[in-house]
Write a protein that holds these residues in place. Structure first.
Motif, PDB file in Angstrom:
ATOM      1  N   LYS A  19       0.979  -1.110  -0.061  1.00  0.00           N
ATOM      2  CA  LYS A  19       0.018  -0.017  -0.012  1.00  0.00           C
ATOM      3  C   LYS A  19       0.830   1.121  -0.053  1.00  0.00           C
ATOM      4  O   LYS A  19       0.454   2.188  -0.833  1.00  0.00           O
ATOM      5  CB  LYS A  19      -1.177  -0.073   1.223  1.00  0.00           C
ATOM      6  N   ASN A  20       1.750   1.046   0.937  1.00  0.00           N
ATOM      7  CA  ASN A  20       2.909   2.393   1.010  1.00  0.00           C
ATOM      8  C   ASN A  20       3.482   2.533  -0.306  1.00  0.00           C
ATOM      9  O   ASN A  20       3.636   3.849  -0.858  1.00  0.00           O
ATOM     10  CB  ASN A  20       3.918   2.036   1.937  1.00  0.00           C
ATOM     11  N   ILE A  21       3.861   1.357  -1.119  1.00  0.00           N
ATOM     12  CA  ILE A  21       4.601   1.548  -2.445  1.00  0.00           C
ATOM     13  C   ILE A  21       3.678   2.199  -3.501  1.00  0.00           C
ATOM     14  O   ILE A  21       3.873   3.127  -4.417  1.00  0.00           O
ATOM     15  CB  ILE A  21       5.005   0.256  -3.154  1.00  0.00           C
ATOM     16  N   GLN A  22       2.392   1.854  -3.356  1.00  0.00           N
ATOM     17  CA  GLN A  22       1.344   2.119  -4.475  1.00  0.00           C
ATOM     18  C   GLN A  22       1.070   3.803  -3.988  1.00  0.00           C
ATOM     19  O   GLN A  22       0.949   4.589  -4.911  1.00  0.00           O
ATOM     20  CB  GLN A  22       0.045   1.405  -4.170  1.00  0.00           C
ATOM     21  N   GLU A  23       1.039   4.085  -2.653  1.00  0.00           N
ATOM     22  CA  GLU A  23       0.773   5.530  -2.482  1.00  0.00           C
ATOM     23  C   GLU A  23       1.947   6.352  -3.065  1.00  0.00           C
ATOM     24  O   GLU A  23       1.810   7.686  -3.628  1.00  0.00           O
ATOM     25  CB  GLU A  23       0.479   5.920  -0.878  1.00  0.00           C
TER      26      GLU A  23
END
Length: 420
Positions: free
Chosen positions: A271-275
């Motif tokens: 999720k962090n990478i996607q953000e």
């Protein structure tokens, strides 16, 4: 119907002692089959097959006459069967001899064709036996693959089979180990007795209602072992048919606290990478928009400079004209007062025009100054954005390294945990 695409994948050995008949049929076979090997008698046919067998070159079909010199077709088939018990075999013969046909059947010959040979019949029967062999081989491979999958599932999943009443008919080794019971204790039990007492009866009834409506159940179940200790499984339960009876099979994967932590960690990292990717895309888009505006301003600036130069030239021309009029005024004392007034009026008009021109010039200079400041600010903003992008990229790379490091640690702690 002849399936040319299928035949083009096949290799055939054709054995016939009559040279004219062999060469005639071989021309047709070579057009249809991938490879055609020829032999003039049974001995040569066997030696050719043996050579291909030793070279691990598969022969998909042997087409052979029965009555031949040196070695008959039946004798050749006996020898070939010692090397390959399954290769399809079709005999051609000028007469129907029951003794030969019985021996051919005993040696698992697939067909026999009476001479004179009908070429289309030969092709169709060759295709038929090869397709049968192909499907048998595919079925064997699928069964072997299924067996591997079942063995793999048995090692990593808990499996139960039960009937519509919930009576258990089978439990695999992983389930037996998780329940810490003997197999006979489980198979004489109802699945409701294995589910943890915290699970309500209504929930269990809902699961059975779903299954009896021919729908698949997917979800987490809480079981308890012989010590009433809980363990969780992520389950897929669906209907199967076994020995003409309908059963339900439950395939579940253990959900330990450690596994849940791993999944949650991976989910957060992803999720962090996607953000960060979304932020990076947003910054990139803003950068492109600023660059477009900058190019637009850079295109406008030369136009404004040209306009300014043009206004300067006009102003100089007007000044020169004013000076000319002033000179005329000084040198024309004899001119009429009316003409003088007109000239003075024109001079005033030109002065006003000059003032307006000067004012427009000042406004243009101020506008150019503001545009240059705006361009400078945009360039600074772009540099800041690029620095932000570099920082974000570094953070993404650092996060990926952390993920790899964490997964490496998890493998060292429990390699099987990654499979869950």
């Amino acid at each position: 119907m002849i399936n040319k695409d299928f035949l083009k994948k096949l290799t055939i050995l054709y054995v016939e002692d009559e040279e004219l008949a062999r060469e005639k049929l071989a021309k047709t076979l070579k057009r249809l089959f991938k490879t055609v090997y020829l032999a003039p008698n049974g001995m040569e046919g066997y030696l050719q097959f043996q050579k291909l067998h030793l070279a691990k070159t598969p022969v998909d079909l042997v087409l052979s006459d029965i009555n031949m010199p040196k070695m008959s077709g039946i004798e050749m088939l006996e020898q070939i069967r010692e090397l390959d018990s399954e290769v399809p075999f079709i005999f051609t013969t000028a007469r129907s001899e029951s003794e030969n046909l019985l021996k051919a059947i005993e040696l698992k010959a697939n067909h026999y064709i009476l001479k004179p040979i009908d070429t289309e019949d030969v092709i169709l029967k060759s295709q038929e036996v090869c397709l049968k062999k192909y499907y048998e081989r595919m079925l064997t491979l699928k069964n072997e693959e299924l067996e591997k999958y079942l063995n793999a599932i048995d090692n990593i999943a808990v499996v139960l089979k039960f009937d519509e009443n919930g009576d258990i008919k089978f439990a695999n080794s992983a389930m037996i180990e998780s329940l810490e019971k003997k197999e006979e204790e489980i198979t004489n039990t109802n699945i409701r007795e294995l589910i943890h007492k915290d699970i309500s009866k209504d929930m269990i009834d809902d699961i059975f209602t779903t299954l009896l409506e021919k729908r698949q159940f997917k979800g987490e179940l809480k079981f308890q072992n012989i010590k009433e200790e809980p363990f969780y499984t992520n389950n897929n339960i669906f209907e199967i048919e076994e020995n003409e009876k309908s059963l339900f099979i439950s395939i579940g994967f253990l959900s330990t606290e450690e596994n849940l932590e791993k999944r949650e960690f991976k989910r957060k990292v992803i999720k962090n990478i996607q953000e960060h990717k979304e932020l990076l895309a947003k910054v990139k888009k803003e950068k492109e928009e600023i660059q477009i505006k900058l190019r637009k301003y850079e295109n406008i600036l030369p136009m404004l400079k040209n306009e300014l130069e043009l206004e300067k030239k006009k102003s100089q021309a007007k000044l020169q004209q004013i000076k000319h009029y002033e000179n005329e005024k000084l040198n024309s004392n004899e001119k009429q007062d009316g003409i003088l007034k007109i000239k003075n009026s024109q001079i005033d008009d030109y002065k006003e025009a000059m003032a307006r021109t000067k004012k427009e010039k000042d406004l243009l200079l101020e506008k150019i100054h503001h545009l240059e400041e705006d361009i400078l600010a945009k360039k600074v903003d772009i540099e800041k954005k690029e620095e932000t992008i570099e920082v974000k990229n570094k953070r993404i790379l650092d996060l990926q390294d952390v993920i790899k490091h964490r997964e490496s640690q998890l493998r060292e702690l429990d390699p099987k945990a990654l499979l869950s």
